[in-house]
Design a protein around this motif. Sequence first.
Motif, mmCIF file in Angstrom:
data_model
loop_
_atom_site.group_PDB
_atom_site.id
_atom_site.type_symbol
_atom_site.label_atom_id
_atom_site.label_comp_id
_atom_site.label_asym_id
_atom_site.label_seq_id
_atom_site.Cartn_x
_atom_site.Cartn_y
_atom_site.Cartn_z
ATOM 1 N N ILE A 11 20.153 -19.627 -1.254
ATOM 2 C CA ILE A 11 20.675 -20.490 -0.193
ATOM 3 C C ILE A 11 22.200 -20.406 -0.083
ATOM 4 O O ILE A 11 22.778 -20.940 0.859
ATOM 5 N N ALA A 67 26.358 -19.971 -4.350
ATOM 6 C CA ALA A 67 25.599 -20.076 -5.600
ATOM 7 C C ALA A 67 25.095 -18.684 -5.938
ATOM 8 O O ALA A 67 24.951 -17.846 -5.047
ATOM 9 N N VAL A 68 24.812 -18.457 -7.214
ATOM 10 C CA VAL A 68 24.270 -17.157 -7.613
ATOM 11 C C VAL A 68 23.001 -17.341 -8.433
ATOM 12 O O VAL A 68 22.795 -18.387 -9.043
ATOM 13 N N GLY A 69 22.178 -16.308 -8.415
ATOM 14 C CA GLY A 69 20.995 -16.320 -9.271
ATOM 15 C C GLY A 69 19.706 -16.168 -8.508
ATOM 16 O O GLY A 69 19.606 -16.525 -7.332
ATOM 17 N N ASP A 70 18.756 -15.582 -9.195
ATOM 18 C CA ASP A 70 17.393 -15.498 -8.663
ATOM 19 C C ASP A 70 16.520 -15.150 -9.855
ATOM 20 O O ASP A 70 16.925 -14.388 -10.736
ATOM 21 N N TRP A 71 15.323 -15.723 -9.851
ATOM 22 C CA TRP A 71 14.424 -15.479 -10.978
ATOM 23 C C TRP A 71 14.128 -14.000 -11.150
ATOM 24 O O TRP A 71 13.815 -13.560 -12.247
ATOM 25 N N GLU A 83 24.349 -14.968 -12.896
ATOM 26 C CA GLU A 83 25.084 -16.132 -13.406
ATOM 27 C C GLU A 83 26.359 -15.719 -14.149
ATOM 28 O O GLU A 83 27.297 -16.507 -14.276
ATOM 29 N N ILE A 259 20.814 -33.351 -5.096
ATOM 30 C CA ILE A 259 21.833 -32.441 -5.612
ATOM 31 C C ILE A 259 22.510 -31.709 -4.443
ATOM 32 O O ILE A 259 23.624 -31.219 -4.560
ATOM 33 N N GLY A 280 22.346 -24.839 -7.699
ATOM 34 C CA GLY A 280 22.238 -23.389 -7.798
ATOM 35 C C GLY A 280 21.757 -22.761 -6.497
ATOM 36 O O GLY A 280 21.892 -23.367 -5.415
ATOM 37 N N SER A 281 21.177 -21.575 -6.613
ATOM 38 C CA SER A 281 20.821 -20.790 -5.429
ATOM 39 C C SER A 281 19.447 -21.159 -4.857
ATOM 40 O O SER A 281 19.020 -20.574 -3.870
ATOM 41 N N ALA A 282 18.762 -22.103 -5.502
ATOM 42 C CA ALA A 282 17.478 -22.645 -5.020
ATOM 43 C C ALA A 282 16.551 -21.580 -4.445
ATOM 44 O O ALA A 282 16.187 -21.639 -3.264
ATOM 45 N N PRO A 283 16.116 -20.613 -5.256
ATOM 46 C CA PRO A 283 15.241 -19.558 -4.726
ATOM 47 C C PRO A 283 13.964 -20.108 -4.083
ATOM 48 O O PRO A 283 13.392 -19.461 -3.203
ATOM 49 N N ILE A 285 13.618 -22.435 -1.966
ATOM 50 C CA ILE A 285 13.737 -22.764 -0.536
ATOM 51 C C ILE A 285 14.618 -21.758 0.219
ATOM 52 O O ILE A 285 14.863 -21.925 1.410
ATOM 53 N N ALA A 291 17.907 -25.805 3.436
ATOM 54 C CA ALA A 291 18.841 -26.270 2.398
ATOM 55 C C ALA A 291 19.874 -27.219 2.992
ATOM 56 O O ALA A 291 20.309 -27.048 4.134
ATOM 57 N N ASN A 292 20.260 -28.177 2.199
ATOM 58 C CA ASN A 292 21.294 -29.133 2.618
ATOM 59 C C ASN A 292 22.674 -28.478 2.449
ATOM 60 O O ASN A 292 23.057 -28.138 1.326
ATOM 61 N N ASP A 333 15.678 -32.745 1.841
ATOM 62 C CA ASP A 333 15.931 -33.319 0.508
ATOM 63 C C ASP A 333 16.426 -34.766 0.572
ATOM 64 O O ASP A 333 16.323 -35.493 -0.414
#
Length: 368
Positions: A11, A67-71, A83, A259, A280-283, A285, A291-292, A333
């Motif tokens: 997001i 934000a960064v990251g993804d599973w 991260e 959040i 975070g990057s909320a993968p 959604i 996303a808000n 949210d």
Amino acid sequence: MKIAILPGDGIGTEIVEQAVRVLGVLDLDVETETALVGGAAYEAHGHPLPDATLQLARAADAILFGAVGDWKYDRLERALRPEQAILGLRKQLGLFANLRPALCYEQLTHSSSLKPELVAGLDILIIRELTGDIYFGQPRGRRVATDGHFPGAEEAFDTMRYSKPEIERIAHVAFQAARKRSRRVTSVDKANVLETFQFWRDVVTEVHAQYRDVELQHMYVDNAAMQLVKAPKAFDVVVTGNMFGDILSDEAAMLTGSIGMLPSASLDKDHKGLYEPSHGSAPDIAGKGVANPLATILSAAMMLRFSLNQAAAAERIESAVKAVLSSGLRTPDIWSEGTKKVGTREMGDAVVAALTGKLAGKTTTTKS
Ligand code: NAD
């Protein structure tokens, strides 16, 4: 003035786009430059924090970060995980002070999972030390245990450490911030168990001698976690280490409704800063347009205030956000009965409209 825009992953790209639109209508004399960071940078350049991105961040007056990251990157070696980009930026730019205001907007009192009377009017500031503690301490790694409960077994270890200057400088930030608020600081530690945090407590007490007009209270982290949901309004400024601050600030975020409402500033000694939402990057959604973006938009307001000396523009953004919430628009949210559900872009549109005097009146629709 130059702002480095680093949207990142998930997001991150959606919410930063809205914050940039908001900055765009403020008639500011700023230049922006966008660069890849996190998983997006890894895909394009093989590293989550490419040199060009780091150089841009160094050269800019302020950084707006998504934000960064993804599973999907969870199995990458640690140094290449998305991260590492945010950890690297904090370390390389000396961004040691993380300011996370947790403010419960009157309009969102009913979005909090706590009773409205516990959160109505909540306004606390969590100050998290950001470049030390167990997140950066060396040595760390995996090995075969030579002692402990299971000698010969595989084990993993990290190192918790803080030096005196690291504690002193974050304590000064907290006491100075408290002077502009209710003059109360709660220092959160685990002095009863950890040597590092007994030292933390001793150093904070020593620095406090220079701020006798500010009240200082020490609290163990387990009690602080409980008090934050029991009586959050009893706090004013909370100062703590990197790991405890990471956890407590997410807890505080939920007091405010979501959040997705919580901005943050990470500052160096000269108030140059990186500004990002606390989430975070909320993968889960990402890509759905739900996303808000308000935490990022409010982070942009913090950027104008702390790094770009534009307090009036910051206040305009904050007032616009309040006006949008008063108009009844909500991302999922923060949605509650009687308000109108909108997506990321529509929320950005509404903030832009509020800033340009085009926001429609109260929009309340019951079902969505
Ligand atoms: P997260 O904050 O991304 O998401 C937690 C929950 O909050 C999810 O249900 C998500 O949908 C929701 N959420 C988060 N932001 C929202 C928003 N703006 N609007 C609506 N809902 C929102 O935390 P996570 O799921 O634990 O982590 C996901 C990824 O983000 C991981 O890869 C993690 O490492 C990374 N992360 C990055 C940062 C950063 O870039 N500074 C911070 C925390 C986590």
